[in-house]
Design an enzyme around this catalytic site. Sequence first.
Site, PDB file in Angstrom:
ATOM      1  N   GLU A  54       0.886  -1.266  -0.049  1.00  0.00           N
ATOM      2  CA  GLU A  54       0.250  -0.142   0.052  1.00  0.00           C
ATOM      3  C   GLU A  54       0.793   1.168   0.043  1.00  0.00           C
ATOM      4  O   GLU A  54       1.444   1.427   0.968  1.00  0.00           O
ATOM      5  CB  GLU A  54      -0.965  -0.108   1.343  1.00  0.00           C
ATOM      6  CG  GLU A  54      -1.644   1.173   1.475  1.00  0.00           C
ATOM      7  CD  GLU A  54      -2.715   1.440   2.614  1.00  0.00           C
ATOM      8  OE1 GLU A  54      -2.528   0.335   3.306  1.00  0.00           O
ATOM      9  OE2 GLU A  54      -2.930   2.665   3.010  1.00  0.00           O
ATOM     10  N   ARG A  58       0.387  10.340   0.500  1.00  0.00           N
ATOM     11  CA  ARG A  58       0.528  11.632   1.150  1.00  0.00           C
ATOM     12  C   ARG A  58       1.765  12.314   0.887  1.00  0.00           C
ATOM     13  O   ARG A  58       1.938  13.109   1.855  1.00  0.00           O
ATOM     14  CB  ARG A  58       0.923  10.819   2.612  1.00  0.00           C
ATOM     15  CG  ARG A  58      -0.415  10.037   3.117  1.00  0.00           C
ATOM     16  CD  ARG A  58      -0.091   9.651   4.499  1.00  0.00           C
ATOM     17  NE  ARG A  58      -0.994   8.525   4.723  1.00  0.00           N
ATOM     18  CZ  ARG A  58      -1.020   7.763   5.987  1.00  0.00           C
ATOM     19  NH1 ARG A  58      -0.174   7.787   7.037  1.00  0.00           N
ATOM     20  NH2 ARG A  58      -2.164   6.671   6.060  1.00  0.00           N
ATOM     21  N   LYS A 142     -11.135  -1.947   6.343  1.00  0.00           N
ATOM     22  CA  LYS A 142      -9.959  -1.565   6.995  1.00  0.00           C
ATOM     23  C   LYS A 142     -10.342  -1.135   8.198  1.00  0.00           C
ATOM     24  O   LYS A 142     -11.439  -0.300   8.443  1.00  0.00           O
ATOM     25  CB  LYS A 142      -9.270  -0.545   6.265  1.00  0.00           C
ATOM     26  CG  LYS A 142      -8.330   0.258   7.412  1.00  0.00           C
ATOM     27  CD  LYS A 142      -7.233   1.171   6.467  1.00  0.00           C
ATOM     28  CE  LYS A 142      -6.636   2.047   7.199  1.00  0.00           C
ATOM     29  NZ  LYS A 142      -5.287   2.732   6.505  1.00  0.00           N
TER      30      LYS A 142
HETATM   31  C1  3PG Z   1      -2.005   4.485   8.262  1.00  0.00           C
HETATM   32  O1  3PG Z   1      -1.066   5.214   8.266  1.00  0.00           O
HETATM   33  O2  3PG Z   1      -2.604   4.084   7.561  1.00  0.00           O
HETATM   34  C2  3PG Z   1      -1.985   3.845   9.422  1.00  0.00           C
HETATM   35  O3  3PG Z   1      -2.181   4.791  10.579  1.00  0.00           O
HETATM   36  C3  3PG Z   1      -0.770   3.030   9.923  1.00  0.00           C
HETATM   37  O4  3PG Z   1      -0.617   3.140  11.202  1.00  0.00           O
HETATM   38  P1  3PG Z   1       0.725   2.798  12.040  1.00  0.00           P
HETATM   39  O5  3PG Z   1       1.747   3.789  11.818  1.00  0.00           O
HETATM   40  O6  3PG Z   1       0.579   2.506  13.522  1.00  0.00           O
HETATM   41  O7  3PG Z   1       1.295   1.480  11.596  1.00  0.00           O
END
Ligand code: 3PG
Length: 222
Positions: A54, A58, A142
Amino acid sequence: MVLPFFLMDTNDMSTTIRDIMYTAPVIPVITLDRTEDALPLAECLINAGLVVLEITLRTPAALEAISLIRKAFPQAITGAGTVINPQTLDQAINAGASFIVSPGATPALLDAASANGIPILPGVNTPSEIMALLDRGITAMKFFPAEAAGGIPMLSAIAGPLPQALFCPTGGIKPGNAKEYLALANVACVGGTWLTTKALMAEKDWSEIGRLAAEAAGLVSN
Ligand code: 3PG
């Protein structure tokens, strides 16, 4: 039906989000600051066995990274994350994303995904949100932000009245709790950034990322 990734044609829109969720136990959630890192990173994750990726929308590098990875590693399943509206959905599809991940689930986004026939993992964390998706025939979601929204006890509780919902918990998942999440009947896979932290990415530490990825690939889903 769950297909091994090498048998999946990721151009085939009939590949369902459930197939994708059961392809690997962990979906690395990747935020790329530099396009040049896309291929070496993808190579080490894929070689370790994590073939579902994924790439979050961003950073300015994200869309080109999806295109590059998609072309270089057609056997992998490269999706776009942080898709929050029809505009970003279109951008992700044009870049070649094979699936879409969103932190939430607006009607506009769900309609656009359905109109485009692209597998989507919409974000939820309450029973009413889950029920709204079930009403649309969407059963794969999700669960975000997993730890902050109640984590394992919440998912176990949801399995009682809503056993048809299948989740990819994301948000706060780490090597220390991933196994427990994956043991839940309503969890197919987990997502997380622990394999591709900002620090590891800044250092281009492909060997440590590869080590963490191999460890993650060895986790077993129920
Ligand atoms: C995301 O960015 O989709 C999730 O918040 C990932 O979370 P994490 O950084 O706690 O793994």
